[in-house]
Enzyme design. Sequence first.
Site, PDB file in Angstrom:
ATOM      1  N   ARG A   1      -6.804   5.728  -6.033  1.00 56.88           N
ATOM      2  CA  ARG A   1      -6.496   7.148  -6.208  1.00 56.88           C
ATOM      3  C   ARG A   1      -6.759   7.598  -7.639  1.00 56.88           C
ATOM      4  O   ARG A   1      -7.368   8.652  -7.880  1.00 56.88           O
ATOM      5  CB  ARG A   1      -5.054   7.411  -5.792  1.00 56.88           C
ATOM      6  CG  ARG A   1      -4.766   7.048  -4.351  1.00 56.88           C
ATOM      7  CD  ARG A   1      -3.287   7.035  -4.042  1.00 56.88           C
ATOM      8  NE  ARG A   1      -2.713   8.381  -4.110  1.00 56.88           N
ATOM      9  CZ  ARG A   1      -1.422   8.647  -3.982  1.00 56.88           C
ATOM     10  NH1 ARG A   1      -0.560   7.634  -3.803  1.00 56.88           N
ATOM     11  NH2 ARG A   1      -0.985   9.886  -4.034  1.00 56.88           N
TER      12      ARG A   1
ATOM     13  N   ILE B   1       0.862  -1.171   0.000  1.00 57.57           N
ATOM     14  CA  ILE B   1       0.000   0.000   0.000  1.00 57.57           C
ATOM     15  C   ILE B   1       0.906   1.231   0.000  1.00 57.57           C
ATOM     16  O   ILE B   1       2.063   1.166   0.403  1.00 57.57           O
ATOM     17  CB  ILE B   1      -0.988   0.023   1.190  1.00 57.57           C
ATOM     18  CG1 ILE B   1      -0.249  -0.031   2.532  1.00 57.57           C
ATOM     19  CG2 ILE B   1      -1.969  -1.128   1.085  1.00 57.57           C
ATOM     20  CD1 ILE B   1      -1.191   0.055   3.732  1.00 57.57           C
ATOM     21  N   ASP B   2       0.386   2.347  -0.478  1.00 60.14           N
ATOM     22  CA  ASP B   2       1.188   3.549  -0.622  1.00 60.14           C
ATOM     23  C   ASP B   2       1.710   4.048   0.726  1.00 60.14           C
ATOM     24  O   ASP B   2       1.119   3.772   1.782  1.00 60.14           O
ATOM     25  CB  ASP B   2       0.368   4.652  -1.283  1.00 60.14           C
ATOM     26  CG  ASP B   2      -0.048   4.301  -2.700  1.00 60.14           C
ATOM     27  OD1 ASP B   2       0.648   3.492  -3.332  1.00 60.14           O
ATOM     28  OD2 ASP B   2      -1.081   4.822  -3.161  1.00 60.14           O
ATOM     29  N   ARG B   3       2.774   4.817   0.664  1.00 58.99           N
ATOM     30  CA  ARG B   3       3.415   5.338   1.877  1.00 58.99           C
ATOM     31  C   ARG B   3       2.421   6.084   2.761  1.00 58.99           C
ATOM     32  O   ARG B   3       2.429   5.936   3.982  1.00 58.99           O
ATOM     33  CB  ARG B   3       4.570   6.276   1.491  1.00 58.99           C
ATOM     34  CG  ARG B   3       5.298   6.911   2.658  1.00 58.99           C
ATOM     35  CD  ARG B   3       6.564   7.617   2.208  1.00 58.99           C
ATOM     36  NE  ARG B   3       6.273   8.751   1.352  1.00 58.99           N
ATOM     37  CZ  ARG B   3       6.085   9.997   1.816  1.00 58.99           C
ATOM     38  NH1 ARG B   3       6.163  10.259   3.105  1.00 58.99           N
ATOM     39  NH2 ARG B   3       5.823  10.975   0.974  1.00 58.99           N
TER      40      ARG B   3
END
Length: 303
Positions: free
Chosen positions: A237, A137-139
């Site tokens: 996103r 998952i993204d930062r």
Amino acid sequence: MNNQPILWEYRLQAEDSGQKYLSILLHKFHFSLKVLQHLKQGERVWVNGRFTYLTARGKEGELLSIQLFFDEEANIPGEDLPLDLLYEDEYILAVNKPVGQVVHPNHRYLTNTLGNAVIGYWERQGEHRLYRPIHRIDRNTSGVVVIAKNQFAHQQLAWQLERGQLHKRYYGFVQGVVRKKEGTIDNPIGLAPDSFIKRKVQPNGQPARTHFRVLHRYPNATFLEFILETGRTHQIRAHCEGLGHPLLGDDLYGGDPMLINRQALHSSVYAFLHPATGLPIVIRAPFPEDLRVLMKKLKFDIL
């Protein structure tokens, strides 16, 4: 939970009679060829307590036992970092990743990643393993990340992931009021022109499907549940931007950062079949405090 030999067992059924053990493991239980190659090294396969070869043929009622032992040198350095454990057994580890932490080291983030934290945790337990996250998952997305503790578990979960048997649920806040109660975004995603990071909905991209459901409408925002059918980079996103409802705080995709300084997205639920038992496992990460604060702000229409 030190590295100890893990014993996987299966009682052969009538339909297994006459089949090679290799074929049973490969086709019925989806062992990868790489794992099967490891099993050929040493006496790791037994039938009724006696060593056998994978090429031997089975009979109904036999107890097939496989020793899954993977003592491996870590592929990244361990660090003594906080780790919010959600679940752990001999096969899998699930953690609640905080905002701001990268899942895996890269050229920009060499230390302080989730990978460094997990390896450091295992080292303190006397365990020697490779870091094998099932997904990333993204930062600046919080929530569940599942890590396989051995090659067999990783292969089994990767097989489920490829076939859509791993179910990931996210919660997020988007700008504007989404009128449809629920729906499916079925738009391909590819790398945006002139960018090494951003993704964009475009005809020549990779297939991507996101299911959404409205949980609450605010005057100028919407609280949504997302269920991913595919797992493309930045999928939620990019899909939200394509709908004209970017995630709050997601300035890379046009989101307003006034109320929150990260994309308002949380990986809440991860459901799959246990790699060894086949039983359902559901991992949940608690809703983070910054999104609770955001929820209160939206209630008072601060946008």
